[in-house]
Write an enzyme that holds these catalytic residues in place. Structure first.
Site, mmCIF file in Angstrom:
data_model
loop_
_atom_site.group_PDB
_atom_site.id
_atom_site.type_symbol
_atom_site.label_atom_id
_atom_site.label_comp_id
_atom_site.label_asym_id
_atom_site.label_seq_id
_atom_site.Cartn_x
_atom_site.Cartn_y
_atom_site.Cartn_z
ATOM 1 N N GLY A 80 63.122 61.657 43.274
ATOM 2 C CA GLY A 80 64.497 61.635 43.770
ATOM 3 C C GLY A 80 65.302 62.795 43.237
ATOM 4 N N VAL A 84 70.117 60.806 39.171
ATOM 5 C CA VAL A 84 69.457 59.547 38.839
ATOM 6 C C VAL A 84 68.352 59.787 37.814
ATOM 7 C CG1 VAL A 84 68.119 57.610 39.758
ATOM 8 C CG2 VAL A 84 70.039 58.536 41.069
ATOM 9 N N GLU A 102 59.804 63.586 39.603
ATOM 10 C CA GLU A 102 59.588 64.514 40.716
ATOM 11 C C GLU A 102 60.926 64.725 41.420
ATOM 12 O OE1 GLU A 102 56.997 66.096 40.971
ATOM 13 O OE2 GLU A 102 55.572 64.922 39.813
ATOM 14 N N CYS A 134 61.440 67.668 49.730
ATOM 15 C CA CYS A 134 61.826 68.209 48.427
ATOM 16 C C CYS A 134 61.372 69.647 48.222
ATOM 17 C CB CYS A 134 61.303 67.313 47.305
ATOM 18 S SG CYS A 134 59.519 67.061 47.337
#
Length: 346
Positions: A80, A84, A102, A134
């Protein structure tokens, strides 16, 4: 514990789960609440094929994740964003729990080769899943005049998604209204030279090329994670390297060039989770390559055997008999003869 992402909500849960199973672990999976249909499907179907006493699926939002983080885990695997990830890392630190994070970042592309093949590869890598990948190219640093490259990028977009990409069956939508609104704000931070259309009802934004972007605006300071591609002109390869070096380390960095010399320099000087020449995004599907970030783009890597190693404890084991005490030669006191023996051993 595996905390899943919303952009590829199935793949980014199953890949680390397979690694966990291969390494002999039990696992708790917390799918992303921003992909509720996939979260529900995982909660329904995984117990049909895996023993739920060993592999559990727990659905929920922020409150659920917060409660789970209080527990003591052997390993936390999170895919994410950076915000976070910091919360997870702080919670993990309370128990010295190892983590695999990741994340993402602004993966740059330096373009020395302005060919149509280059444009097609960049368009494919950037706009797959509407840019919500990503390791998608985040922005282009074009060496020299970018006009020809921009024209070819537009040509490639039309050949892939037609004249009306908002209705094309192979072009996706933005995952949530929150991210849709965030991306619309970015469209105001530079000159839209291709695309820019959007549909608020279906949460779709057409593949968009921008120039003359504000380098201090969010389009150039935050990961875009959508179908917007800024193109920035630089005068030299050295200027491109300096531009990248001034920013946090990305998950991937791409060079589009046929020059072995430039490729070698790029590999030596750019700090990123992965370095790819002329084939952006394809590193994701090669199982022998480790996948992971560095610095702000994450820590730890997986895919293939790398995932097995990451989720295993590398525990040495030694067994030596006491029937014959072969270690007596190293016990004190140390005579001249013992010193000679020790010297030979070392």
């Amino acid at each position: 514990m595996i905390v899943g992402a919303w952009n590829y909500p199935l793949q980014l849960v199953l890949a680390p789960l397979v690694a966990a199973i291969a390494a002999g672990n039990a696992a708790v999976v917390k799918p992303s609440e921003l992909a509720p249909a996939t979260s529900g499907a995982l909660a329904k179907f995984l117990p049909l094929y895996l023993d739920e006493r060993v592999f559990a699926v727990i659905e929920g939002g922020v409150d659920t994740a917060t409660e789970l983080l209080v527990a003591r885990w052997d390993h936390i695997f999170y895919t994410g964003g950076e915000r976070v990830a910091k919360i997870i890392a702080m919670a993990a630190a309370q128990h010295l729990t190892p983590t695999t994070l990741e994340l993402g970042g602004k993966s740059p592309v330096v373009v020395d080769n302005h060919s149509l093949a280059t444009a097609k590869r960049l368009v494919y890598a950037k706009f797959m899943n509407a840019g919500q990948t990503c390791v998608a190219p985040d922005y282009i640093l074009c060496i020299g005049d970018a006009s020809a490259l921009v024209g070819r990028l537009g040509q490639a977009i039309n050949s892939f998604y037609g004249k009306e990409p908002l209705t094309h069956p192979d072009f996706g939508r933005i995952a949530s209204r929150q991210h849709f609104d965030r991306l619309l704000a970015m469209l105001e931070q530079g000159e839209v030279v291709f695309g820019g259309e959007y549909d608020e009802e279906t949460l779709r934004i057409a593949p968009t090329i921008m120039r003359n972007v504000d380098l201090e605006a969010t389009v150039m300071t935050e990961e875009i994670f959508g179908p917007i591609l800024p193109v920035i002109e630089v005068q030299s390869f050295e200027e491109a390297l300096e531009f990248i070096a001034r920013r946090p380390s990305p998950l991937a960095a791409y060079l589009m060039s046929e020059s072995p010399r430039l490729q070698s320099i790029f590999s030596d000087r750019v700090r990123a989770g992965s370095i790819v020449h002329n084939a952006p995004l394809t590193q994701m599907v090669i199982p022998t390559l480790p996948f992971g970030g560095v610095g702000a783009s994450g820590m730890g890597s997986y895919h293939g055997k790398h995932g097995f190693d990451r989720l295993s404890q590398m525990r040495p084991e030694l067994n030596k008999t006491t029937v014959v005490d072969t270690l007596s030669a190293i016990y004190p006191p140390y005579s001249w003869a013992k010193r000679k023996i020790i010297d030979r051993l070392l």
